[in-house]
Design a protein around this motif. Sequence first.
Motif, PDB file in Angstrom:
ATOM      1  N   CYS A  73       0.829  -1.197   0.000  1.00 23.33           N
ATOM      2  CA  CYS A  73       0.000   0.000   0.000  1.00 23.33           C
ATOM      3  C   CYS A  73       0.866   1.250   0.000  1.00 23.33           C
ATOM      4  O   CYS A  73       2.025   1.222   0.423  1.00 23.33           O
ATOM      5  CB  CYS A  73      -0.936   0.022   1.208  1.00 23.33           C
ATOM      6  SG  CYS A  73      -2.213  -1.273   1.173  1.00 23.33           S
ATOM      7  N   CYS A  85      -0.398  -1.558   5.009  1.00 25.05           N
ATOM      8  CA  CYS A  85      -1.808  -1.460   4.625  1.00 25.05           C
ATOM      9  C   CYS A  85      -2.706  -1.281   5.845  1.00 25.05           C
ATOM     10  O   CYS A  85      -3.884  -0.926   5.697  1.00 25.05           O
ATOM     11  CB  CYS A  85      -2.223  -2.696   3.830  1.00 25.05           C
ATOM     12  SG  CYS A  85      -1.456  -2.791   2.190  1.00 25.05           S
ATOM     13  N   ALA A  90      -2.498   4.711   4.701  1.00 26.50           N
ATOM     14  CA  ALA A  90      -2.647   3.919   3.476  1.00 26.50           C
ATOM     15  C   ALA A  90      -3.835   4.423   2.677  1.00 26.50           C
ATOM     16  O   ALA A  90      -4.946   4.524   3.190  1.00 26.50           O
ATOM     17  CB  ALA A  90      -2.815   2.448   3.833  1.00 26.50           C
ATOM     18  N   THR A  93      -3.664   0.543  -2.966  1.00 26.30           N
ATOM     19  CA  THR A  93      -2.947  -0.731  -2.956  1.00 26.30           C
ATOM     20  C   THR A  93      -2.454  -1.063  -4.360  1.00 26.30           C
ATOM     21  O   THR A  93      -3.019  -0.613  -5.359  1.00 26.30           O
ATOM     22  CB  THR A  93      -3.849  -1.863  -2.439  1.00 26.30           C
ATOM     23  OG1 THR A  93      -3.079  -3.063  -2.324  1.00 26.30           O
ATOM     24  CG2 THR A  93      -5.009  -2.121  -3.385  1.00 26.30           C
TER      25      THR A  93
END
Length: 231
Positions: A73, A85, A90, A93
């Motif tokens: 991420c 992540c 974040a 992705t």
Amino acid sequence: MDGTDAYAPSPDPRRPRLLPPAVPLLGAAAAALLLLLTGCQAPRGGVTDDRAPAPASPGPSPYGVVFLGPGDCSSRGPEIREVSCRSEKAQATVLARHLGSAASGPLCPPATDFVLHISETGEGARSRLTSGYACMRNLEPPHPGDPGQGGGPLTVVGDCVTASRAGEVRETACDGSGERAPQYRVTSAVQRREECPGTTDLFVSLRGEAPVGCARRLPVAGEATAGTAHP
């Protein structure tokens, strides 16, 4: 993404691309990431995709081993960094990660919202997968790469396009929320023009195994449509 003569293609159409200035990163392994925005394709002809089948993308790697590897991420903002992540920072992705350039390398997955061009240098570079591009998807909406949303690096079935200048079209939101009103919607993708339905109004050059998009003209607001009236 056959229309009117106003949208006849130029002899050698090109897909416009916008590369903003590189964003410097801090740390031993300095990484410059550029948001790669691709324009839509030209109608009536366009550029065919004659590249070999895309090789399989590398499998997921543990966090931190490969810079922005599949499943990793990133943050967003002036300095884009790889983050866990699970971090509140974040924002997107990695769906796929490839070496080389996005212009000549394997296609990103259809769900890609944006593409990052990555260059990692210095003694702290963590792996051979340091230069290339990452196909990114936002962790939360909006998802400009989804059909009809008016963005993303690829034009897919369900997207809408509008004429930008002679011989070219640009993707725009189908709901009219974009800067330009939609004029055509891509209803199917085929290998050859002859396979498009007879109701096709515009051919849009796509990429991949089905490089021809069959598009229908959208009705203009207030425009009367043909049909049979019933009491």
